[in-house]
Design a protein around this motif. Sequence first.
Motif, short mmCIF file in Angstrom:
data_model
loop_
_atom_site.label_atom_id
_atom_site.label_comp_id
_atom_site.label_asym_id
_atom_site.label_seq_id
_atom_site.Cartn_x
_atom_site.Cartn_y
_atom_site.Cartn_z
N TYR A 1 0.83 -1.21 0.00
CA TYR A 1 0.00 0.00 0.00
C TYR A 1 0.86 1.26 0.00
N ALA A 2 1.96 1.26 0.74
CA ALA A 2 2.85 2.42 0.75
C ALA A 2 3.46 2.63 -0.64
N ASP A 3 3.79 1.55 -1.32
CA ASP A 3 4.32 1.67 -2.69
C ASP A 3 3.28 2.26 -3.63
N ILE A 4 2.04 1.87 -3.45
CA ILE A 4 0.97 2.34 -4.34
C ILE A 4 0.53 3.76 -4.01
N TYR A 5 0.25 4.02 -2.74
CA TYR A 5 -0.32 5.30 -2.33
C TYR A 5 0.70 6.31 -1.80
N GLY A 6 1.92 5.87 -1.59
CA GLY A 6 2.93 6.74 -1.03
C GLY A 6 3.06 6.55 0.47
N GLU A 7 4.11 7.11 1.01
CA GLU A 7 4.42 6.92 2.44
C GLU A 7 3.31 7.40 3.36
N ARG A 8 2.50 8.34 2.89
CA ARG A 8 1.42 8.85 3.75
C ARG A 8 0.45 7.75 4.16
N ALA A 9 0.38 6.68 3.38
CA ALA A 9 -0.55 5.59 3.67
C ALA A 9 -0.05 4.63 4.75
N ARG A 10 1.25 4.59 4.96
CA ARG A 10 1.84 3.60 5.87
C ARG A 10 1.21 3.65 7.27
N ALA A 11 1.13 4.81 7.84
CA ALA A 11 0.64 4.94 9.22
C ALA A 11 -0.85 4.63 9.35
N ASN A 12 -1.56 4.64 8.24
CA ASN A 12 -3.01 4.44 8.29
C ASN A 12 -3.46 3.12 7.67
N THR A 13 -2.53 2.28 7.30
CA THR A 13 -2.89 1.01 6.67
C THR A 13 -3.33 0.01 7.75
N LEU A 14 -4.51 -0.54 7.56
CA LEU A 14 -5.06 -1.54 8.49
C LEU A 14 -5.07 -2.89 7.80
N VAL A 15 -4.42 -3.87 8.43
CA VAL A 15 -4.37 -5.23 7.89
C VAL A 15 -4.92 -6.17 8.97
N VAL A 16 -5.91 -6.98 8.59
CA VAL A 16 -6.49 -7.95 9.50
C VAL A 16 -6.20 -9.35 8.96
N VAL A 17 -5.61 -10.19 9.80
CA VAL A 17 -5.42 -11.60 9.46
C VAL A 17 -6.42 -12.35 10.32
N GLU A 18 -7.47 -12.81 9.68
CA GLU A 18 -8.60 -13.42 10.38
C GLU A 18 -8.56 -14.93 10.20
N GLU A 19 -8.53 -15.65 11.32
CA GLU A 19 -8.51 -17.11 11.26
C GLU A 19 -9.94 -17.66 11.24
N VAL A 20 -10.22 -18.47 10.22
CA VAL A 20 -11.54 -19.07 10.07
C VAL A 20 -11.49 -20.48 10.68
N THR A 21 -12.48 -20.80 11.48
CA THR A 21 -12.56 -22.11 12.12
C THR A 21 -12.52 -23.22 11.08
N ASP A 22 -11.83 -24.30 11.41
CA ASP A 22 -11.72 -25.43 10.49
C ASP A 22 -13.10 -25.90 10.06
N GLY A 23 -13.26 -26.05 8.77
CA GLY A 23 -14.55 -26.46 8.22
C GLY A 23 -15.54 -25.32 8.10
N GLY A 24 -15.09 -24.09 8.38
CA GLY A 24 -15.97 -22.93 8.36
C GLY A 24 -16.03 -22.22 7.03
N TRP A 25 -15.55 -22.85 5.99
CA TRP A 25 -15.63 -22.24 4.67
C TRP A 25 -15.62 -23.31 3.61
N GLY A 26 -15.92 -22.90 2.41
CA GLY A 26 -15.96 -23.87 1.32
C GLY A 26 -15.85 -23.18 -0.02
#
Length: 71
Positions: free
Chosen positions: A29-54
């Motif tokens: 995101y910083a490469d795309i939007y510039g350094e101004r985006a770094r401090a405001n970038t939100l990344v969520v790594v969400e774990e889905v329960t086993d068998g909870g998707w298909g």
Amino acid sequence: MPFANFKVPAGSLDEKQKQEIVTRTTELYADIYGERARANTLVVVEEVTDGGWGIGGNVLTLAMLQQPPGH
């Protein structure tokens, strides 16, 4: 604010791998939007329960995803 939400099977990533997703996504995101985006970038790594998707009408499990291709 740039935002990314990664959904992964529960237990498939360790803390180092999750940190790498956060770091590399923030860098992207910083490469795309510039350094101004770094401090405001939100990344969520969400774990889905086993068998909870298909895909294609079939429930997926971590065991299925860990099988070598062609099995």
